[in-house]
Design a protein around this motif. Structure first.
Motif, mmCIF file in Angstrom:
data_model
loop_
_atom_site.group_PDB
_atom_site.id
_atom_site.type_symbol
_atom_site.label_atom_id
_atom_site.label_comp_id
_atom_site.label_asym_id
_atom_site.label_seq_id
_atom_site.Cartn_x
_atom_site.Cartn_y
_atom_site.Cartn_z
ATOM 1 N N LYS A 170 0.830 -1.208 0.000
ATOM 2 C CA LYS A 170 0.000 0.000 0.000
ATOM 3 C C LYS A 170 0.865 1.258 0.000
ATOM 4 N N ALA A 171 1.985 1.201 0.725
ATOM 5 C CA ALA A 171 2.877 2.358 0.786
ATOM 6 C C ALA A 171 3.567 2.616 -0.554
ATOM 7 N N MET A 172 3.645 1.595 -1.414
ATOM 8 C CA MET A 172 4.278 1.735 -2.717
ATOM 9 C C MET A 172 3.360 2.359 -3.768
ATOM 10 N N ASP A 173 2.078 2.416 -3.491
ATOM 11 C CA ASP A 173 1.115 2.907 -4.479
ATOM 12 C C ASP A 173 1.421 4.317 -4.987
ATOM 13 N N PRO A 174 1.732 5.298 -4.101
ATOM 14 C CA PRO A 174 2.024 6.645 -4.611
ATOM 15 C C PRO A 174 3.228 6.682 -5.558
ATOM 16 N N LEU A 175 4.262 5.890 -5.267
ATOM 17 C CA LEU A 175 5.431 5.854 -6.138
ATOM 18 C C LEU A 175 5.079 5.236 -7.484
ATOM 19 N N LYS A 176 4.271 4.174 -7.474
ATOM 20 C CA LYS A 176 3.854 3.558 -8.732
ATOM 21 C C LYS A 176 3.064 4.559 -9.572
ATOM 22 N N LEU A 179 5.482 7.033 -11.131
ATOM 23 C CA LEU A 179 6.252 6.448 -12.234
ATOM 24 C C LEU A 179 5.387 6.236 -13.468
ATOM 25 N N ASP A 180 4.131 5.848 -13.258
ATOM 26 C CA ASP A 180 3.233 5.603 -14.392
ATOM 27 C C ASP A 180 2.990 6.861 -15.222
ATOM 28 N N LYS A 181 3.006 8.031 -14.587
ATOM 29 C CA LYS A 181 2.711 9.269 -15.320
ATOM 30 C C LYS A 181 3.970 10.087 -15.642
ATOM 31 N N THR A 182 5.147 9.526 -15.281
ATOM 32 C CA THR A 182 6.405 10.234 -15.522
ATOM 33 C C THR A 182 6.903 10.009 -16.943
ATOM 34 N N ASP A 183 7.466 11.064 -17.538
ATOM 35 C CA ASP A 183 8.090 10.959 -18.848
ATOM 36 C C ASP A 183 9.609 10.969 -18.695
ATOM 37 N N LYS A 184 10.186 12.105 -18.358
ATOM 38 C CA LYS A 184 11.637 12.248 -18.281
ATOM 39 C C LYS A 184 12.174 11.942 -16.881
ATOM 40 N N VAL A 185 13.284 11.214 -16.855
ATOM 41 C CA VAL A 185 14.007 10.921 -15.615
ATOM 42 C C VAL A 185 15.426 11.461 -15.768
ATOM 43 N N GLY A 200 5.250 5.477 -20.878
ATOM 44 C CA GLY A 200 4.567 4.309 -21.420
ATOM 45 C C GLY A 200 5.104 2.971 -20.964
ATOM 46 N N ILE A 201 6.209 2.970 -20.230
ATOM 47 C CA ILE A 201 6.777 1.699 -19.774
ATOM 48 C C ILE A 201 5.930 1.092 -18.662
ATOM 49 N N GLY A 202 5.482 1.922 -17.745
ATOM 50 C CA GLY A 202 4.689 1.429 -16.625
ATOM 51 C C GLY A 202 5.561 0.889 -15.506
ATOM 52 N N ALA A 203 5.021 0.812 -14.318
ATOM 53 C CA ALA A 203 5.761 0.340 -13.139
ATOM 54 C C ALA A 203 5.044 -0.869 -12.539
#
Length: 211
Positions: A170-176, A179-185, A200-203
């Motif tokens: 449950k604590a990992m949900d915000p990070l997922k 990452l799902d909506k992130t483009d550039k790292v 588009g890769i997804g977590a």
């Protein structure tokens, strides 16, 4: 004699990692006498959950003898019966506690490659169509690989493997979600400046299920 922490580990594997339900069939695949108390507890917990346990016993020394001289026809037949068995299962738990992590080191690479290639359908079915979990069990071989005492390694193992994975998930949900909506790292550090896209890769959460 069973380590009391095995009871907690068994319940986690059965009730969380594989979420065994009534009448579900589970294949329990293990190697090594040291993990036998854990295996027995897993079987008890599967029955308590209403499931039906089935057991395979592995032995790397014996398997080595088979692999040294196996041929394609033989391995294809292995795939047939192992795949038929796996297709009858809803879940799979493997526990490895072999005495020698390098037991297959002198098996010719062409034999190992043949074995891996032709039994790939069994692996693919297990990964894609069952609930599964695989773990190594703390024993002298693992402690040696970790460069520590067996007692210290066992303490580390149980501390990690009996975490509250449901809470962690449950604590990992915000990070997922991030990452799902992130483009550039952009990763920066001394001598490092990397920029790439993950759009588009997804977590996937590694939260104690199917790993």
């Amino acid at each position: 004699m069973m380590d009391p922490r095995d009871k907690k580990l068994a319940k986690l594997l059965v009730n969380y990692s594989c979420d065994i339900q009534k009448d579900e069939k589970i294949l329990i695949d293990y190697e090594g006498a040291e993990c036998k108390p854990l295996i027995k507890q897993i079987i008890r917990d599967v029955y308590e959950a209403g499931g039906k346990p089935f057991v395979n016993i592995r032995d790397s020394e014996v398997n080595r003898e088979v692999l040294l001289h196996c041929d394609e026809e033989q391995v294809k037949f292995m795939n047939e019966y192992q795949l038929a068995q796996m297709k009858g299962m809803d879940a799979y738990i493997a526990v490895r506690a072999g005495d020698n992590a390098s037991e297959l080191a002198d098996v010719p690479s062409e034999k190992l490659n043949l074995y891996s290639k032709l039994l790939r359908p069994v692996l693919d079915y297990r990964v894609n169509d069952t609930k599964w979990c695989i773990l190594r069990y703390p024993n002298p071989s693992m402690a040696q690989l970790a460069g520590t005492s067996q007692e210290a390694f066992a303490d580390f193992f149980y501390d990690v493997c009996t975490l509250d994975y449901e809470k962690m998930s449950k604590a990992m949900d915000p990070l997922k979600e991030l990452l799902d909506k992130t483009d550039k790292v952009n990763i920066k550090g001394p001598g490092t400046d990397l920029e790439f896209s993950i759009k588009g890769i997804g977590a996937v959460k590694c939260d104690g299920k199917m790993n």
